[in-house]
Design an enzyme around this catalytic site. Sequence first.
Site, short mmCIF file in Angstrom:
data_model
loop_
_atom_site.label_atom_id
_atom_site.label_comp_id
_atom_site.label_asym_id
_atom_site.label_seq_id
_atom_site.Cartn_x
_atom_site.Cartn_y
_atom_site.Cartn_z
N HIS A 41 0.80 -1.22 0.00
CA HIS A 41 0.00 0.00 0.00
C HIS A 41 0.83 1.27 0.00
O HIS A 41 0.31 2.35 -0.30
CB HIS A 41 -0.91 0.03 1.23
CG HIS A 41 -2.01 -0.97 1.19
ND1 HIS A 41 -2.99 -0.98 0.22
CD2 HIS A 41 -2.31 -2.01 2.01
CE1 HIS A 41 -3.82 -1.97 0.43
NE2 HIS A 41 -3.44 -2.62 1.52
N ARG A 66 6.33 -6.41 3.49
CA ARG A 66 5.03 -6.90 3.04
C ARG A 66 4.93 -6.67 1.53
O ARG A 66 5.04 -5.53 1.06
CB ARG A 66 3.88 -6.19 3.74
CG ARG A 66 2.52 -6.74 3.30
CD ARG A 66 1.39 -6.30 4.19
NE ARG A 66 1.11 -4.87 4.08
CZ ARG A 66 0.09 -4.26 4.68
NH1 ARG A 66 -0.72 -4.96 5.47
NH2 ARG A 66 -0.11 -2.97 4.55
N GLU A 142 -6.62 -11.65 6.62
CA GLU A 142 -7.36 -10.39 6.75
C GLU A 142 -8.75 -10.47 6.13
O GLU A 142 -9.32 -9.44 5.77
CB GLU A 142 -6.55 -9.25 6.14
CG GLU A 142 -6.03 -9.51 4.74
CD GLU A 142 -5.08 -8.44 4.26
OE1 GLU A 142 -5.09 -7.32 4.81
OE2 GLU A 142 -4.30 -8.72 3.32
N ASP A 168 -9.19 -4.77 7.25
CA ASP A 168 -9.78 -5.53 6.15
C ASP A 168 -10.61 -6.70 6.66
O ASP A 168 -11.64 -7.05 6.06
CB ASP A 168 -8.68 -6.04 5.21
CG ASP A 168 -8.15 -4.95 4.30
OD1 ASP A 168 -8.96 -4.24 3.70
OD2 ASP A 168 -6.92 -4.81 4.19
#
Length: 256
Positions: A41, A66, A142, A168
């Site tokens: 992200h 990640r 998630e 999420d």
Amino acid sequence: MKQAALGGRNPVLYHQSLSSFSMPEWAAAAGYDGVILDLQHGELGLEAACGILRSLPRENAYAYARVGSLDPAPILRLLDSGARGVVAPTVESRSQTEALVAAVKYPPAGNRSLGPSRPALYPGDSYTEAGNRAVSAIAQIETKAGVDRAEEIVSTPGLDSVYIGPADLAVSYGLPGRGDWEDGPVREAIAHLREVTTAHGVTLGIYSGRPQYAVGLFADGLVDYVGLGIDLVLLNRAFGDTIAALDSARSTGSNS
């Protein structure tokens, strides 16, 4: 994450989304134990993330990244640059978990290619065995589907840890997209994942935005480590607090 405790203390990491070499130093000076570089992200690209990893001490066991997908090519470069853990997002099946392990581990546990581009990254008699011990395959659960399939995910050979994405996860249950849930289906999912990970000798972590909430999770034995805060959020809060303090001082001064 092979071993969560640091001298009896649970590790605390932060999420980094900015391409900054200084951020990990400031975080470490403040008392953070490590970082999760966010290539999913954040603004971080692969080149910047690899550079940041190379700037961190080789022995930092909590230098994580990640990734945005299970593509083994960027995972390989991150590992060769010194990542000690790879967090794969939205894991919902055993096949995805197997793909994660294959990308992160050297044979026979996985398919990682041998390319020791960073000297003495894994000291030991066997470089590959030392590497497999040093590097963690971390499945991020998630979604409700991931929770429902927790047993098949967590029981995958070679998986080291599960990391919960609470916002999420909340959305997948039809709830507002936020973290730090004290009750309801997200809290129940945390407890369920704690049971499953404990049964299989896998560690459990979660993202949290509030220190008090993280302390409560540790006290209840629900998680082994936390990602506490995101650099952008922490900076935004510092900017806001600073201006609010200035405005307050101005107001007080004008009334005196």
